[in-house]
Design a protein around this motif. Structure first.
Motif, PDB file in Angstrom:
ATOM      1  N   ASP A   1      15.068 -40.673  17.376  1.00 25.43           N
ATOM      2  CA  ASP A   1      16.506 -40.736  17.643  1.00 25.43           C
ATOM      3  C   ASP A   1      16.798 -41.642  18.837  1.00 25.43           C
ATOM      4  OD1 ASP A   1      16.858 -38.947  15.612  1.00 25.43           O
ATOM      5  OD2 ASP A   1      17.261 -37.209  16.894  1.00 25.43           O
TER       6      ASP A   1
ATOM      7  N   LEU B   1      25.258 -42.166  19.165  1.00 23.45           N
ATOM      8  CA  LEU B   1      24.028 -41.528  18.717  1.00 23.45           C
ATOM      9  C   LEU B   1      23.616 -42.058  17.352  1.00 23.45           C
ATOM     10  CD1 LEU B   1      21.837 -39.251  18.847  1.00 23.45           C
ATOM     11  CD2 LEU B   1      23.545 -37.746  17.775  1.00 23.45           C
ATOM     12  N   LYS B   2      22.338 -42.444  17.229  1.00 22.88           N
ATOM     13  CA  LYS B   2      21.788 -42.841  15.924  1.00 22.88           C
ATOM     14  C   LYS B   2      20.512 -42.046  15.672  1.00 22.88           C
ATOM     15  CE  LYS B   2      21.193 -45.022  12.064  1.00 22.88           C
ATOM     16  NZ  LYS B   2      20.111 -44.134  11.594  1.00 22.88           N
ATOM     17  N   ARG B   3      20.588 -41.181  14.690  1.00 19.52           N
ATOM     18  CA  ARG B   3      19.405 -40.422  14.313  1.00 19.52           C
ATOM     19  C   ARG B   3      18.416 -41.322  13.561  1.00 19.52           C
ATOM     20  NH1 ARG B   3      19.298 -35.638  17.162  1.00 19.52           N
ATOM     21  NH2 ARG B   3      21.277 -34.491  16.942  1.00 19.52           N
TER      22      ARG B   3
ATOM     23  N   LEU C   1      17.618 -34.475  21.055  1.00 20.88           N
ATOM     24  CA  LEU C   1      17.085 -35.701  20.461  1.00 20.88           C
ATOM     25  C   LEU C   1      15.724 -35.401  19.852  1.00 20.88           C
ATOM     26  CD1 LEU C   1      17.790 -38.774  22.780  1.00 20.88           C
ATOM     27  CD2 LEU C   1      19.120 -37.911  20.852  1.00 20.88           C
ATOM     28  N   ASN C   2      15.543 -35.780  18.593  1.00 20.86           N
ATOM     29  CA  ASN C   2      14.273 -35.633  17.898  1.00 20.86           C
ATOM     30  C   ASN C   2      13.535 -36.971  17.890  1.00 20.86           C
ATOM     31  OD1 ASN C   2      14.867 -32.890  17.075  1.00 20.86           O
ATOM     32  ND2 ASN C   2      16.338 -33.798  15.644  1.00 20.86           N
TER      33      ASN C   2
END
Length: 374
Positions: free
Chosen positions: A192, A23-25, A188-189
């Protein structure tokens, strides 16, 4: 456009690729993307029966929202807007197949991921406004980079129950074997990015009263089975054992000779390199046109950072040659040095202080004209 992967390429392949989710914001700046991008894509889309699918308590029959019409003697398909809008507003999920072929922003993201993973990519987009229109728990037979472009969406990931599936393997018959407890349950925003390796079960769930659109960018690296098939079709006949008939009882000595021949071919580094370069040279990147820059003799007009990237996964060989989008090009020594300083993939016009601007501009113009960089 650049994606902040949050990890360098070497470490990604060492510790993440096909091993675990990642995961990478705030990986992507989505400030320039909104529903108007989708509107433009749909306006220009010559729809096929499989390009748009709607899901709500199962797949909705396409006749509910697609219709045939006569277009100057040719039968074509169009979206019935009122039915399409109604499904969206009532909570259905809508998928758009190969969205990158019609929408530039998503195509740029796909090209970035192609360069990062050294693999071809394909993009599906998924839209919803709340509701329960999920595409059910499943696994994919390719790795996926999910990027949230509009709104939010809930994702639940589960450990694999079938290792390294191929396109011949389907998740539905194996659903009963899937784990019940997720290893990841997140929202997820916008911006993201979530990497999901093939075989990992997952669900993407719309949030009540929340509009959402995300991309699922699938990666398609060359597979061992692809290489084996190519060797059998293109190389095995070069040896006499590969040209023998199979008549009567199978001769064990013949089979052993065939196995030895096949082993020599697949373990030969030159054979593998030939296969990889051939497949890369066959690929075509979908890049933007630049008529405005061409006609004004200023290709940098639409280039915010004045940076260009290869439209290919190919690399420059030792002789300075490369084949991209069907064009063969040979770089002179100082151009190769310029590219070396930037990892053979990205070079910044404004960052190169030691070379004359005209030389760099002329080189970039020529490569852009030939569709080698964009």
């Amino acid at each position: 456009m650049d994606i902040d992967f949050g990890i360098d390429k070497k470490n990604f392949f060492k510790s993440v690729n096909e091993k675990t989710f990642f995961l990478k914001r705030a990986a992507v700046d989505v400030s320039k993307f909104d529903w108007s991008n989708v509107d433009q894509a749909l306006y220009s889309w010559d729809i096929d029966i499989n390009d748009v699918k709607i899901f709500k308590n199962g797949i909705v029959d396409s006749s509910e929202f697609l219709e045939n019409f006569n277009d100057y003697g040719r039968t074509k398909i169009r979206i019935k807007k009122h039915a399409f809008y109604q499904h969206l507003m009532e909570g259905s999920s809508i998928s758009f197949h190969k969205f990158h072929l019609k929408e530039i922003f998503s195509n740029k993201l796909a090209m970035e991921i192609s360069r990062f993973t050294d693999a071809n990519t394909c993009v599906n987009a998924y839209a919803a406004i709340g509701g329960q229109g999920t595409f059910d728990k499943h696994f994919d037979t390719h790795d996926v980079f999910a990027i949230q472009l509009i709104g939010k969406k809930r994702w639940k990931l589960y450990n694999p129950s079938f290792e390294k599936p191929l396109p011949i393997h389907k998740s539905k018959p194996l659903l009963s074997q899937s784990p019940q407890e997720p290893v990841l349950d997140i929202i997820l925003n916008e911006g993201d990015m979530l990497y999901i390796p093939r075989g990992m079960w997952h669900e993407a769930i719309p949030i009540e009263n929340q509009e959402t659109l995300h991309l699922a960018i699938g990666t398609y690296p060359l597979k061992v089975s692809d290489f084996c098939e190519w060797v059998i079709k293109n190389k095995i006949h070069e040896s006499i054992v590969g040209r023998e008939y199979l008549i009567g009882d199978h001769d064990s000595h013949l089979m052993e000779s065939l196995a030895d021949c096949f082993k020599r071919l697949v373990t030969n580094k030159e054979t593998l390199n030939e296969f990889v370069e051939l497949k890369r040279s066959e690929h075509r990147f979908r890049s933007e046109f630049n008529l405005k820059g061409l006609l004004s003799n200023d290709i940098f007009q639409n280039c915010e950072e004045k940076k260009f990237k290869f439209n290919s996964l190919s690399k420059i060989n030792d002789e300075g040659k490369i084949v991209i989008n069907g064009i063969s090009f040979e770089f002179e020594e100082k151009a190769v040095e310029l590219l070396k300083r930037n990892n053979y993939s990205v070079y910044g016009i404004k960052d190169e202080k030691d070379l004359e601007g005209d030389y760099i501009a002329d080189l970039a113009t020529k490569l852009n004209f030939l569709d080698i960089v964009s």
